[in-house]
Design a protein around this motif. Structure first.
Motif, PDB file in Angstrom:
ATOM      1  N   HIS A   1       0.830  -1.207   0.000  1.00 22.19           N
ATOM      2  CA  HIS A   1       0.000   0.000   0.000  1.00 22.19           C
ATOM      3  C   HIS A   1       0.865   1.258   0.000  1.00 22.19           C
ATOM      4  CE1 HIS A   1      -3.399   2.600   0.582  1.00 22.19           C
ATOM      5  NE2 HIS A   1      -2.771   3.171   1.586  1.00 22.19           N
TER       6      HIS A   1
ATOM      7  N   HIS B   1       1.465   2.879  -3.326  1.00 22.11           N
ATOM      8  CA  HIS B   1       0.440   3.821  -3.784  1.00 22.11           C
ATOM      9  C   HIS B   1       0.747   5.215  -3.242  1.00 22.11           C
ATOM     10  CE1 HIS B   1      -3.325   5.682  -4.811  1.00 22.11           C
ATOM     11  NE2 HIS B   1      -3.499   5.991  -3.533  1.00 22.11           N
ATOM     12  N   HIS B   2       1.175   5.306  -1.983  1.00 18.33           N
ATOM     13  CA  HIS B   2       1.543   6.609  -1.419  1.00 18.33           C
ATOM     14  C   HIS B   2       2.729   7.199  -2.171  1.00 18.33           C
ATOM     15  CE1 HIS B   2      -0.473   5.989   2.775  1.00 18.33           C
ATOM     16  NE2 HIS B   2      -1.284   5.731   1.778  1.00 18.33           N
TER      17      HIS B   2
ATOM     18  N   TYR C   1      -3.171   5.202 -14.051  1.00 22.67           N
ATOM     19  CA  TYR C   1      -2.975   4.582 -12.738  1.00 22.67           C
ATOM     20  C   TYR C   1      -4.108   4.971 -11.787  1.00 22.67           C
ATOM     21  CZ  TYR C   1      -1.289   3.616  -8.076  1.00 22.67           C
ATOM     22  OH  TYR C   1      -1.204   3.170  -6.784  1.00 22.67           O
ATOM     23  N   PHE C   2      -4.383   6.277 -11.660  1.00 23.71           N
ATOM     24  CA  PHE C   2      -5.382   6.719 -10.694  1.00 23.71           C
ATOM     25  C   PHE C   2      -6.806   6.348 -11.127  1.00 23.71           C
ATOM     26  CE2 PHE C   2      -1.858   9.261  -9.086  1.00 23.71           C
ATOM     27  CZ  PHE C   2      -1.960   8.945  -7.737  1.00 23.71           C
TER      28      PHE C   2
ATOM     29  N   TYR D   1      -7.062   2.832 -10.054  1.00 25.68           N
ATOM     30  CA  TYR D   1      -7.133   2.831  -8.592  1.00 25.68           C
ATOM     31  C   TYR D   1      -8.537   3.213  -8.112  1.00 25.68           C
ATOM     32  CZ  TYR D   1      -6.170   3.875  -3.726  1.00 25.68           C
ATOM     33  OH  TYR D   1      -6.212   3.908  -2.362  1.00 25.68           O
TER      34      TYR D   1
ATOM     35  N   SER E   1     -10.896   0.818  -6.032  1.00 27.27           N
ATOM     36  CA  SER E   1     -11.314   1.271  -4.700  1.00 27.27           C
ATOM     37  C   SER E   1     -12.830   1.309  -4.588  1.00 27.27           C
ATOM     38  CB  SER E   1     -10.758   2.660  -4.395  1.00 27.27           C
ATOM     39  OG  SER E   1      -9.371   2.627  -4.327  1.00 27.27           O
TER      40      SER E   1
ATOM     41  N   ARG F   1      -9.765   7.141   0.739  1.00 27.66           N
ATOM     42  CA  ARG F   1      -8.784   6.885  -0.331  1.00 27.66           C
ATOM     43  C   ARG F   1      -9.426   7.028  -1.702  1.00 27.66           C
ATOM     44  NH1 ARG F   1      -7.217   2.138   3.280  1.00 27.66           N
ATOM     45  NH2 ARG F   1      -5.678   3.128   4.638  1.00 27.66           N
TER      46      ARG F   1
ATOM     47  N   GLY G   1      -8.374   9.612  -4.642  1.00 23.90           N
ATOM     48  CA  GLY G   1      -8.094   9.122  -5.995  1.00 23.90           C
ATOM     49  C   GLY G   1      -8.899   9.888  -7.035  1.00 23.90           C
TER      50      GLY G   1
END
Length: 178
Positions: A87, A90-91, A128-129, A132, A136, A164, A168
């Motif tokens: 995780h 991701h940060h 990517y986002f 994500y 999520s 999160r 995102g």
């Protein structure tokens, strides 16, 4: 952030509220949740500050240097923490995206990319986002009620996931406005 003022203010509100909730999550009794919440609070408030519409406030060019340094340091911390869990990667991507956006905004304040299309890094971060956010959102679907006592505010996994997800979505909006 470049773009119209109304969506910018909505993004500021979303990111600031997310950052505020992450501060509440830092009161969790679980150390790992407190650490993650601290990084997410920094990200939420940083995104809120960056999303202030440029028609209202355009920071001077030098202001992006400390912004880049703070999120660069957050990225290094996430890289170090990634040794213990995925995780944190991701940060790391989130911090790198914030550094990238700060650099782009410092280089071209108040201007769009000028019809040159989406730069490769912006497109990769958008992809990517977007993935994500979709993943999520799928994890927010309830899987059934849990028996026992209700967890404290800082320990509620569905609220952490929603937090999160909100960040995102905010990152996708900011990258599109870049």
């Amino acid at each position: 952030m470049h773009g119209p003022a109304s969506p910018g203010w909505l993004l500021v509100a979303l990111c600031a509220a997310t950052g505020a909730y992450c501060l509440l999550r830092m009161r969790s009794s679980v150390e790992e949740q407190r650490r993650a919440a601290g990084g997410e609070a920094l990200m939420g408030f940083g995104m809120a500050a960056m999303a202030v519409p440029s028609a209202v406030f355009t920071p001077p060019g030098w202001a992006w240097i400390p912004y880049t340094a703070v999120f660069g340091a957050a990225g290094v911390r996430a890289l170090w923490a990634a040794r213990s869990g995925a995780h944190h990667l991701h940060h790391l991507v989130g911090a790198a995206a914030m550094v990238y956006m700060a650099v782009v905004m410092a280089v071209s304040p108040g201007h769009h990319h000028g019809g040159a299309g989406i730069p490769l890094l912006t497109g990769a971060l958008l992809l990517y986002f977007t993935v994500y956010v979709l993943a999520s959102g799928a994890r927010l679907v309830p899987v059934g009620a849990t028996a026992g006592t209700a967890p404290r505010w800082g320990d509620r996994p569905e609220l952490a996931r929603a937090c999160r997800l909100s960040m995102g979505i905010g990152m996708v909006a900011m990258l599109l406005a870049l």
